[in-house]
Write a protein that holds these residues in place. Structure first.
Motif, PDB file in Angstrom:
ATOM      1  N   ARG A  12      18.428  26.159 -14.509  1.00 42.95           N
ATOM      2  CA  ARG A  12      17.691  27.297 -13.951  1.00 42.95           C
ATOM      3  C   ARG A  12      17.414  28.337 -15.043  1.00 42.95           C
ATOM      4  NH1 ARG A  12      14.473  27.152 -10.800  1.00 42.95           N
ATOM      5  NH2 ARG A  12      14.459  29.387 -11.058  1.00 42.95           N
ATOM      6  N   GLY A  13      17.591  27.967 -16.295  1.00 41.24           N
ATOM      7  CA  GLY A  13      17.233  28.863 -17.392  1.00 41.24           C
ATOM      8  C   GLY A  13      18.168  30.039 -17.584  1.00 41.24           C
ATOM      9  N   SER A  69      17.666  33.845 -10.851  1.00 43.24           N
ATOM     10  CA  SER A  69      16.938  33.094 -11.872  1.00 43.24           C
ATOM     11  C   SER A  69      15.499  32.769 -11.460  1.00 43.24           C
ATOM     12  CB  SER A  69      17.676  31.785 -12.189  1.00 43.24           C
ATOM     13  OG  SER A  69      17.570  30.881 -11.096  1.00 43.24           O
ATOM     14  N   PHE A  70      15.182  32.926 -10.183  1.00 43.47           N
ATOM     15  CA  PHE A  70      13.809  32.675  -9.744  1.00 43.47           C
ATOM     16  C   PHE A  70      12.879  33.840 -10.072  1.00 43.47           C
ATOM     17  CE2 PHE A  70      16.126  29.571  -7.320  1.00 43.47           C
ATOM     18  CZ  PHE A  70      15.281  28.474  -7.366  1.00 43.47           C
ATOM     19  N   PHE A  71      13.466  34.936 -10.584  1.00 43.34           N
ATOM     20  CA  PHE A  71      12.685  36.151 -10.776  1.00 43.34           C
ATOM     21  C   PHE A  71      12.581  36.578 -12.235  1.00 43.34           C
ATOM     22  CE2 PHE A  71      14.462  36.097  -6.549  1.00 43.34           C
ATOM     23  CZ  PHE A  71      13.414  36.481  -5.746  1.00 43.34           C
ATOM     24  N   ASP A  72      13.675  36.411 -12.993  1.00 44.46           N
ATOM     25  CA  ASP A  72      13.687  36.967 -14.346  1.00 44.46           C
ATOM     26  C   ASP A  72      14.773  36.288 -15.172  1.00 44.46           C
ATOM     27  OD1 ASP A  72      13.031  38.572 -16.477  1.00 44.46           O
ATOM     28  OD2 ASP A  72      13.162  40.442 -15.360  1.00 44.46           O
ATOM     29  N   ALA A  73      14.812  36.641 -16.472  1.00 42.33           N
ATOM     30  CA  ALA A  73      15.854  36.120 -17.349  1.00 42.33           C
ATOM     31  C   ALA A  73      17.207  36.694 -16.925  1.00 42.33           C
ATOM     32  CB  ALA A  73      15.555  36.520 -18.792  1.00 42.33           C
ATOM     33  N   THR A 102      12.738  25.611  -4.671  1.00 39.03           N
ATOM     34  CA  THR A 102      11.517  25.832  -5.463  1.00 39.03           C
ATOM     35  C   THR A 102      10.909  27.196  -5.136  1.00 39.03           C
ATOM     36  OG1 THR A 102       9.996  24.939  -3.802  1.00 39.03           O
ATOM     37  CG2 THR A 102      11.003  23.351  -5.346  1.00 39.03           C
ATOM     38  N   VAL A 120       5.656  38.553  -6.100  1.00 41.46           N
ATOM     39  CA  VAL A 120       6.396  38.585  -7.357  1.00 41.46           C
ATOM     40  C   VAL A 120       6.189  37.219  -7.988  1.00 41.46           C
ATOM     41  CG1 VAL A 120       8.737  38.530  -8.285  1.00 41.46           C
ATOM     42  CG2 VAL A 120       8.116  40.271  -6.614  1.00 41.46           C
ATOM     43  N   ALA A 121       5.951  37.198  -9.278  1.00 39.35           N
ATOM     44  CA  ALA A 121       5.775  35.906  -9.945  1.00 39.35           C
ATOM     45  C   ALA A 121       7.123  35.198  -9.987  1.00 39.35           C
ATOM     46  CB  ALA A 121       5.231  36.121 -11.355  1.00 39.35           C
ATOM     47  N   LEU A 122       7.251  34.125  -9.236  1.00 40.24           N
ATOM     48  CA  LEU A 122       8.524  33.410  -9.187  1.00 40.24           C
ATOM     49  C   LEU A 122       8.584  32.361 -10.285  1.00 40.24           C
ATOM     50  CD1 LEU A 122       8.691  33.023  -5.325  1.00 40.24           C
ATOM     51  CD2 LEU A 122      10.235  34.407  -6.716  1.00 40.24           C
ATOM     52  N   ARG A 123       9.782  32.121 -10.777  1.00 39.84           N
ATOM     53  CA  ARG A 123      10.005  31.157 -11.853  1.00 39.84           C
ATOM     54  C   ARG A 123      10.585  29.875 -11.283  1.00 39.84           C
ATOM     55  NH1 ARG A 123      11.954  34.495 -16.688  1.00 39.84           N
ATOM     56  NH2 ARG A 123      13.619  32.983 -16.841  1.00 39.84           N
ATOM     57  N   ASP A 124       9.821  28.811 -11.385  1.00 38.37           N
ATOM     58  CA  ASP A 124      10.305  27.546 -10.823  1.00 38.37           C
ATOM     59  C   ASP A 124      11.310  26.882 -11.755  1.00 38.37           C
ATOM     60  OD1 ASP A 124      10.282  26.070  -8.550  1.00 38.37           O
ATOM     61  OD2 ASP A 124       8.107  25.854  -8.560  1.00 38.37           O
TER      62      ASP A 124
END
Lengths: 310, 310
Positions: free
Chosen positions: A63-64, A37-41, A284, B306-310
């Protein structure tokens, strides 16, 4: 891109030398999706029972993670696993496995889950893994895990599933058992001859190795002075690995897989610092980025030329 | 600089799934000095019997190794070890150990050997190791190996020896046994609290880890599809490690030790490709340099953001 994972959603009871929990959220699909979840859907597919409630959904939603393909089996109980780790955390005994709603699980993917660019088949019965893969014909990269049980009782089905995926992620002992080849390079070559382009050997506290047609790559596990609970380390590795590939812009080649190995190693190292999903719930992006830098630093050497004597 | 090693000089009988040899040159000091000879002048100290002849000396002399401190025990027989490896080369059974001239060995170092800048105490009884270290008060870097036997029957003497050296190179299982700490970071910290500035954990097919006050570093073993005989891998590692430090111009700090880890890994990988000293006898500097480059390539990743998602 988007990422779908199919696997177990569980309650775990775990005892380690550093504490115990009698009922905590666990399961391969849970550990995987938190890391990814830290990278993509991420969409998670798996069955739960009536005992799976708002607090458990909240961990995933925070975490979406998309839980619309979590299947509630009315009147059923969620998969339960109980284990005890030894002083040496590499050794554990399974005390109890209650399949519960998992016993008659037949994965049904929604249109959204079927449309995933990347698919991870966590450790479930290999016939089911294949059914899932067949529902996602458009996935551009499919990876799978498995375990010694399936190697022993469903070998042919497992091989058939392996033939249908791009990447196999297994413990190195399982790769040896699966192929009958004690040499890792030979074992991975054998698996790749069945179809997959990439083989990842998970080596526990020693790290992980990647073997593709383009070569070999390996990383140690991130050194930790305090590991509280190794449960889910392999699934967190797979989540970081697949997540970084989902976020990767470009071809999934050996170089992209090397970076994926680094993210896998990094996510796994956080997961084991505390029990169950506790550490991952407050992880985070900054912590991940900092540890990835550390991982690079502790594995890099300058080939300072030394005058060799022939 | 110069490098002195004290350890066993042996004849080995080895059976592996890939062949057997009934009598070949072996011993920790031999494997060490062949590997180290690619880097600097090496002096080897150890006892041999009447059966140690011109062909054995020639193997050492061909690599420029100084054998003047090899002590001939007239009427004695050279140390003999016999072992059989399993299909999984990580497992072996010792079939026979004849100490022979090693039973009453008392290391006597010449002026030249005492003047060594670097000293390696291969796996011998820890009292003897300490006697050797005391004969080399000017050595700027002293490293040692040991084994489970001494941990079990000579623990206090072993700890006393460890207190007198700069670097301990042990199998990771032995580090755990020695300290009673299953966590490698904790075990190494404990050993460093006794005196050494550096601890190297040899992990067999998984590689090796370095732990100093400046941090952690680890490398996988070089991947080989064909390993014929693992005997001497650890001593070849130590030879490449210490050799590269001897050839290193400057302080022996964490960075120098990282490079030493890479050379150790490289030399060990050649040693196991064939039986006994067979591969090392025809190894070239060019092959070492090429494999070091390969090792760097297969352990390096670019921390592509990589753009990480918080």
């Amino acid at each position: 891109m988007s990422l779908t994972v199919v696997g177990s959603i569980a309650f775990d009871a775990v005892t380690t030398p550093y504490g115990e929990r009698s009922r905590m959220l666990g399961g391969s699909a849970v550990h995987f999706s938190l890391a990814a979840s830290f990278f993509d859907a991420v969409r998670v597919v798996g069955p739960v029972g009536d005992d799976f409630g708002a607090p458990e959904y909240a961990v995933l939603h925070d975490r979406g993670i998309d839980t619309s393909d979590i299947e509630l089996v009315a009147g059923g109980k969620t998969f339960f696993w109980s284990g005890r780790y030894h002083e040496d955390l590499n050794r554990r005994d399974t005390l109890r496995t209650d399949l519960n709603v998992f016993e008659h699980f037949e994965p049904k993917l929604s249109e959204d889950s079927r449309a995933a660019d990347l698919l991870f088949l966590a450790n479930i019965q290999p016939d089911l893994q294949r059914q899932v893969a067949e529902q996602c014909p458009g996935a551009r990269f499919v990876a799978m895990d498995s375990m010694n049980l399936w190697i022993e009782i469903a070998h042919d089905s497992l091989v058939e599933t392996i033939q249908a995926v791009d990447c196999v992620i297994l413990n190195d002992a399982e790769l040896r058992q699966l192929t009958g080849k004690p040499n890792l390079v030979q074992a991975a070559r054998e698996v790749r001859s069945w179809g997959p382009t990439a083989v990842v050997a998970k080596q526990g506290e020693y790290g992980a190795a990647l073997l593709t047609g383009e070569g070999f790559f390996a990383l140690p596990a991130f050194p930790l002075e305090h590991v509280q609970d190794p449960t889910g380390a392999g699934d967190s590795f797979a989540g970081g690995f697949m997540g970084s590939l989902a976020a990767h812009d470009g071809e999934i080649d050996h170089d992209a897989l090397r970076v994926a190995m680094a993210y896998g190693t990094t996510l796994a190292s956080f997961n084991v610092e505390e029990f169950g999903t506790e550490r991952m719930q407050r992880l985070t992006a900054d912590e991940i980025a900092a540890r990835l830098d550390d991982l690079q630093r502790i594995t890099r050497f300058d080939a300072a030329p030394v005058a060799l004597r022939d």
